[in-house]
Design an enzyme around this catalytic site. Structure first.
Site, PDB file in Angstrom:
ATOM      1  CG  ASP A 239      -1.492   1.274   1.588  1.00 45.96           C
ATOM      2  OD1 ASP A 239      -2.449   1.748   0.539  1.00 45.96           O
ATOM      3  OD2 ASP A 239      -1.546   1.655   2.569  1.00 45.96           O
TER       4      ASP A 239
ATOM      5  CG  ASP B 131      -2.245   7.616   0.404  1.00 46.40           C
ATOM      6  OD1 ASP B 131      -1.478   8.585   0.325  1.00 46.40           O
ATOM      7  OD2 ASP B 131      -3.031   7.317  -0.616  1.00 46.40           O
TER       8      ASP B 131
ATOM      9  CD  GLU C  91      -4.133   9.692   3.831  1.00 47.82           C
ATOM     10  OE1 GLU C  91      -4.680  10.764   3.270  1.00 47.82           O
ATOM     11  OE2 GLU C  91      -4.552   8.615   3.121  1.00 47.82           O
TER      12      GLU C  91
ATOM     13  N   GLY D  46     -10.408   6.958  -1.019  1.00 51.28           N
ATOM     14  CA  GLY D  46     -10.596   7.604  -2.166  1.00 51.28           C
ATOM     15  C   GLY D  46     -11.116   9.197  -1.849  1.00 51.28           C
TER      16      GLY D  46
ATOM     17  CG  HIS E 287     -10.651  13.918  -6.047  1.00 48.84           C
ATOM     18  ND1 HIS E 287     -10.097  13.040  -6.895  1.00 48.84           N
ATOM     19  CD2 HIS E 287      -9.578  13.623  -5.015  1.00 48.84           C
ATOM     20  CE1 HIS E 287      -9.108  12.288  -6.557  1.00 48.84           C
ATOM     21  NE2 HIS E 287      -8.762  12.640  -5.214  1.00 48.84           N
TER      22      HIS E 287
ATOM     23  CE  LYS F   4      -5.785  15.091  -2.609  1.00 41.56           C
ATOM     24  NZ  LYS F   4      -5.322  13.583  -2.863  1.00 41.56           N
TER      25      LYS F   4
ATOM     26  CB  THR G  12      -7.231   3.589  -2.365  1.00 43.81           C
ATOM     27  OG1 THR G  12      -7.783   2.520  -1.984  1.00 43.81           O
ATOM     28  CG2 THR G  12      -8.296   4.815  -2.304  1.00 43.81           C
TER      29      THR G  12
ATOM     30  CG  ASP H  29      -1.832   2.666   6.345  1.00 40.91           C
ATOM     31  OD1 ASP H  29      -2.260   2.237   5.306  1.00 40.91           O
ATOM     32  OD2 ASP H  29      -2.413   3.569   6.902  1.00 40.91           O
TER      33      ASP H  29
HETATM   34  C1  XBP Z   1      -5.609   5.928   0.717  1.00 38.86           C
HETATM   35  C2  XBP Z   1      -6.898   6.721   0.229  1.00 38.86           C
HETATM   36  C3  XBP Z   1      -6.619   7.784  -0.774  1.00 38.86           C
HETATM   37  C4  XBP Z   1      -5.931   9.007  -0.284  1.00 38.86           C
HETATM   38  C5  XBP Z   1      -6.245  10.397  -1.124  1.00 38.86           C
HETATM   39  O1  XBP Z   1      -6.192   4.826   1.202  1.00 38.86           O
HETATM   40  O2  XBP Z   1      -8.015   6.620   0.459  1.00 38.86           O
HETATM   41  O3  XBP Z   1      -7.967   8.365  -0.999  1.00 38.86           O
HETATM   42  O4  XBP Z   1      -6.365   9.314   0.884  1.00 38.86           O
HETATM   43  O5  XBP Z   1      -5.712   9.909  -2.524  1.00 38.86           O
HETATM   44  P1  XBP Z   1      -5.136   3.318   1.089  1.00 38.86           P
HETATM   45  P2  XBP Z   1      -6.705  10.473  -3.744  1.00 38.86           P
HETATM   46  O6  XBP Z   1      -3.767   4.010   1.782  1.00 38.86           O
HETATM   47  O7  XBP Z   1      -5.761   2.422   1.633  1.00 38.86           O
HETATM   48  O8  XBP Z   1      -5.007   3.355  -0.145  1.00 38.86           O
HETATM   49  O9  XBP Z   1      -7.281  11.815  -3.350  1.00 38.86           O
HETATM   50  O10 XBP Z   1      -5.931  10.248  -4.861  1.00 38.86           O
HETATM   51  O11 XBP Z   1      -7.907   9.345  -3.626  1.00 38.86           O
HETATM   52 MG    MG Z   2      -3.055   3.077   3.417  1.00 39.77          MG
END
Ligand code: XBP
Ligand code: MG
Length: 232
Positions: free
Chosen positions: A10, A12, A19, A53, A80, A83, A121, A177
């Site tokens: 993963d 993020d 984050e 997401g 988005h 962003k 994601t 995570d």
């Molecule tokens: C990560 C997410 C992502 C990010 C933001 O989840 O949910 O949406 O927070 O990125 P994970 P985007 O670590 O479970 O993959 O704005 O590009 O969606």
């Molecule tokens: Mg994650």
């Protein structure tokens, strides 16, 4: 136990601390530029992380704030997009850093001949430059939220990695995570190890084969060493 052929990371919260000081900052800048009063403080953003997401997170927020579903979805899509551009700039500016131990773990796995993939994601437009900048050419297959129709906890992104690499799930391990991430990995039939962070320390990660609070944990490093050795 099947030999370990691949490790799927993963992004993020797992490979990078993105984050609080990355995505959250980008969302708030997009709100401000659009002349909206909405702002996400550190605690509020932690709650919103349950919605994976960025566009879905925004839509949920706007609906909760009383906007109609169509308006909320349209506004979420527009914000988005912006962003994502801001996040790309933050990545270019070096504002997102690797999680301690990420480089060492990847280096050790790569040296042992394990294939390394990514299942996130997040949106490809910022994921690619981020991985290039921080990790270089380390990943064999990278699947992002842009390529799949359903986001974690759906297994879609993991299933896509497995399909593209012709790897059976029992030969791979996911590193996650969060509860949504662990659920996605397990639903794809993968084993999973989890290293939670400040935002996910209260998540239920009990489905993971090993849970720790850091990638530098000797127990995590040893867990991989044992399975890599068995693979050889
Ligand atoms: C990560 C997410 C992502 C990010 C933001 O989840 O949910 O949406 O927070 O990125 P994970 P985007 O670590 O479970 O993959 O704005 O590009 O969606
Ligand atoms: Mg994650």
């Amino acid at each position: 136990m099947s030999p370990l052929v691949a490790v799927i990371f993963d992004v993020d919260g797992t490979l990078v601390d993105s984050e609080r000081d990355g995505h959250r900052v980008a969302f708030n800048a997009a709100f401000a530029e659009a002349g909206l009063p909405d702002r996400w403080d550190v605690a509020t953003y932690g709650q919103l992380l349950k919605i994976t997401g960025g566009a879905r997170r925004l839509a949920f927020w706007f609906k909760n704030a009383g906007r109609g579903p169509v308006e909320a979805d349209e506004l979420a899509q527009r914000l988005h997009k912006r962003k994502t551009e801001i996040m790309r700039q933050l990545v270019r500016d070096g504002r997102v850093q690797a999680r301690p131990g990420a480089h060492q773990l990847i280096d050790e796995l790569a040296a042992s001949g394990v294939q390394i993939h990514v299942a996130t994601t997040g949106t490809r437009a910022w994921v690619e430059p981020l991985l290039d900048r921080i990790f270089g050419d380390r990943f064999h297959t990278v699947i992002t939220g842009t390529e799949v129709s359903d986001l974690k906890p759906s297994p879609a992104v993991y299933l896509e990695v497995l399909a593209r690499t012709s790897c059976p799930p029992e030969s791979a391990v996911a590193v996650e995570d969060s509860a949504n991430g662990v659920a996605a990995a397990l639903a794809a039939g993968l084993r999973c190890v989890a290293a939670h962070n400040t935002y996910t320390r209260d998540d239920d990660l009990s489905g993971a084969a090993l849970v720790t609070d850091r990638l530098t944990d000797p127990a995590l490093v040893e867990w991989f060493r044992n399975r890599v050795r068995r693979a050889r």
